[in-house]
Scaffold this motif. Structure first.
Motif, PDB file in Angstrom:
ATOM      1  N   MET A 244       0.883  -1.078   0.011  1.00  0.00           N
ATOM      2  CA  MET A 244       0.104  -0.054   0.029  1.00  0.00           C
ATOM      3  C   MET A 244       0.853   1.375  -0.083  1.00  0.00           C
ATOM      4  O   MET A 244       0.524   2.304  -0.809  1.00  0.00           O
ATOM      5  CB  MET A 244      -0.971   0.014   1.224  1.00  0.00           C
ATOM      6  N   LYS A 245       1.909   1.261   0.721  1.00  0.00           N
ATOM      7  CA  LYS A 245       2.693   2.499   0.796  1.00  0.00           C
ATOM      8  C   LYS A 245       3.573   2.797  -0.623  1.00  0.00           C
ATOM      9  O   LYS A 245       3.406   3.606  -1.004  1.00  0.00           O
ATOM     10  CB  LYS A 245       3.946   2.235   1.974  1.00  0.00           C
ATOM     11  N   ASN A 246       3.946   1.665  -1.137  1.00  0.00           N
ATOM     12  CA  ASN A 246       4.690   1.660  -2.275  1.00  0.00           C
ATOM     13  C   ASN A 246       3.713   2.156  -3.522  1.00  0.00           C
ATOM     14  O   ASN A 246       4.026   3.092  -4.089  1.00  0.00           O
ATOM     15  CB  ASN A 246       5.301   0.598  -2.664  1.00  0.00           C
ATOM     16  N   SER A 247       2.483   1.860  -3.388  1.00  0.00           N
ATOM     17  CA  SER A 247       1.504   2.275  -4.322  1.00  0.00           C
ATOM     18  C   SER A 247       0.984   3.586  -4.371  1.00  0.00           C
ATOM     19  O   SER A 247       0.840   4.216  -5.292  1.00  0.00           O
ATOM     20  CB  SER A 247       0.368   1.260  -4.361  1.00  0.00           C
ATOM     21  N   LEU A 248       0.899   3.984  -3.101  1.00  0.00           N
ATOM     22  CA  LEU A 248       0.542   5.364  -2.761  1.00  0.00           C
ATOM     23  C   LEU A 248       1.587   6.356  -3.133  1.00  0.00           C
ATOM     24  O   LEU A 248       1.255   7.477  -3.669  1.00  0.00           O
ATOM     25  CB  LEU A 248       0.148   5.788  -1.247  1.00  0.00           C
ATOM     26  N   MET A 249       2.948   5.892  -3.099  1.00  0.00           N
ATOM     27  CA  MET A 249       4.162   6.718  -3.388  1.00  0.00           C
ATOM     28  C   MET A 249       4.552   6.735  -4.999  1.00  0.00           C
ATOM     29  O   MET A 249       5.553   6.947  -5.242  1.00  0.00           O
ATOM     30  CB  MET A 249       5.282   6.482  -2.464  1.00  0.00           C
ATOM     31  N   VAL A 250       3.747   5.885  -5.823  1.00  0.00           N
ATOM     32  CA  VAL A 250       4.168   5.682  -7.216  1.00  0.00           C
ATOM     33  C   VAL A 250       4.510   7.097  -7.880  1.00  0.00           C
ATOM     34  O   VAL A 250       3.742   7.789  -7.857  1.00  0.00           O
ATOM     35  CB  VAL A 250       2.811   4.974  -8.011  1.00  0.00           C
ATOM     36  N   PHE A 251       5.672   6.925  -8.393  1.00  0.00           N
ATOM     37  CA  PHE A 251       6.089   8.249  -9.406  1.00  0.00           C
ATOM     38  C   PHE A 251       7.012   7.685 -10.617  1.00  0.00           C
ATOM     39  O   PHE A 251       6.629   8.170 -11.713  1.00  0.00           O
ATOM     40  CB  PHE A 251       7.031   8.960  -8.348  1.00  0.00           C
ATOM     41  N   ASP A 252       7.830   7.097 -10.298  1.00  0.00           N
ATOM     42  CA  ASP A 252       8.750   6.530 -11.460  1.00  0.00           C
ATOM     43  C   ASP A 252       8.048   5.702 -12.515  1.00  0.00           C
ATOM     44  O   ASP A 252       8.168   5.927 -13.605  1.00  0.00           O
ATOM     45  CB  ASP A 252       9.830   5.717 -10.973  1.00  0.00           C
ATOM     46  N   LEU A 253       7.203   4.951 -12.123  1.00  0.00           N
ATOM     47  CA  LEU A 253       6.373   3.992 -13.183  1.00  0.00           C
ATOM     48  C   LEU A 253       5.396   5.005 -14.066  1.00  0.00           C
ATOM     49  O   LEU A 253       5.221   4.713 -15.129  1.00  0.00           O
ATOM     50  CB  LEU A 253       5.463   3.194 -12.525  1.00  0.00           C
TER      51      LEU A 253
END
Length: 288
Positions: A217-226
């Motif tokens: 959840m944390k990584n998905s909320l912080m998505v940027f590079d993708l």
């Protein structure tokens, strides 16, 4: 003994100082600038109080970014954990070539997010449409990343594909901590595979489930590079995440103070969601 303990504390000082200089201090600066109208250049700015925070709640672009990010995060988190758990169960049940397949499934996690994004950008733009045309499918013949309604599905697909790698390894580590004697006893009692999973396997790996859910959840909320590699927030603003909005608005749009306020709210939201997740899932661990 006391001198040795003091030496250990002195050894941590350089790391603490570096962490403060390059992490804590910039974060505090961002909070400070969020109460100003600074555009990121020069020394002239005025304190405007909570105006930036007030205008954020009136900004449709901000609401659009939060809407996309939460939708993407929920979908990605659910599918990452479901698929990675199924893969881990399959790998744990199969002894032949377990290490080989473990390495294969972990490979996407080694690759850079930008590299993965650019590769799939090419596939969505050039390869998949050709396959779709040969199959006679008008839907597959188009570039899904260029479709305002379905571009988020393409982003979610790539995020899930790469995200399952790390979660699979964690689930597999959890499964290997379960004593085989428990399964032998359940077989003697005539328990079905579903009963084994729900009554034995899942409760035993509940701490790993908590970790994977929170991290996904944390990584998905912080998505940027993708987002940058696949769509750059487009088409239009259909796939613009909160991180992407903060970056483009703050560093390219002259909204440094305004997006600093957005980043403060963004941090609070992620922290609250993570805390709620941990408390809820840990409570389930004790109830199992």
């Amino acid at each position: 003994m006391a001198r040795r303990r003091a030496a250990f504390y002195w050894m941590t000082i350089p790391a603490v100082v570096l962490f403060f200089l390059f992490h804590t201090f910039p974060a505090l600066q961002g909070v400070y600038y969020s109460f100003t109208n600074w555009n990121g250049f020069g020394d002239h700015y005025d304190f405007i109080g909570f105006k930036n925070y007030y205008y954020l709640f009136q900004d449709s672009n901000v609401w659009n970014a939060y809407g996309f990010t939460f939708k993407f995060a929920v979908v990605a988190t659910i599918f990452i954990n479901i698929i990675s758990l199924l893969i881990a169960l399959g790998l744990n049940a199969s002894i032949k070539a377990r290490n080989f397949f473990r390495a294969v499934y972990f490979l996407p996690n080694i690759l850079s997010v930008l590299i993965v994004g650019y590769i799939f950008n090419y596939l969505f733009s050039n390869v998949f449409p050709i396959w779709g045309a040969h199959l006679g499918s008008d839907t597959l013949a188009g570039n899904i990343l260029g479709n305002e309604k379905f571009a988020w599905l393409g982003v979610s697909f790539v995020a899930v594909w790469q995200g399952i790698a790390f979660n699979t390894i964690l689930y597999l580590s959890g499964l290997q901590t379960i004593p085989t004697d428990i399964y032998e006893a359940s077989n003697l009692d005539g328990a079905s595979k579903w009963q084994e999973f729900w009554k034995i396997t899942f409760p035993m790996i509940a701490p790993f489930f908590t970790i994977n859910m929170v991290l996904a959840m944390k990584n998905s909320l912080m998505v940027f590079d993708l987002i940058v590699a696949l769509t750059n927030g487009g088409p239009g603003r259909a796939t613009q995440s909160i991180s992407h909005l903060i970056y483009t608005g703050g560093f390219e749009g002259g909204e440094f103070a305004y997006q600093s306020a957005n980043s403060v709210i963004y941090f609070i939201v992620i922290a609250l969601i993570s805390i709620i997740q941990i408390r809820f899932l840990q409570r389930r661990e004790t109830d199992m």
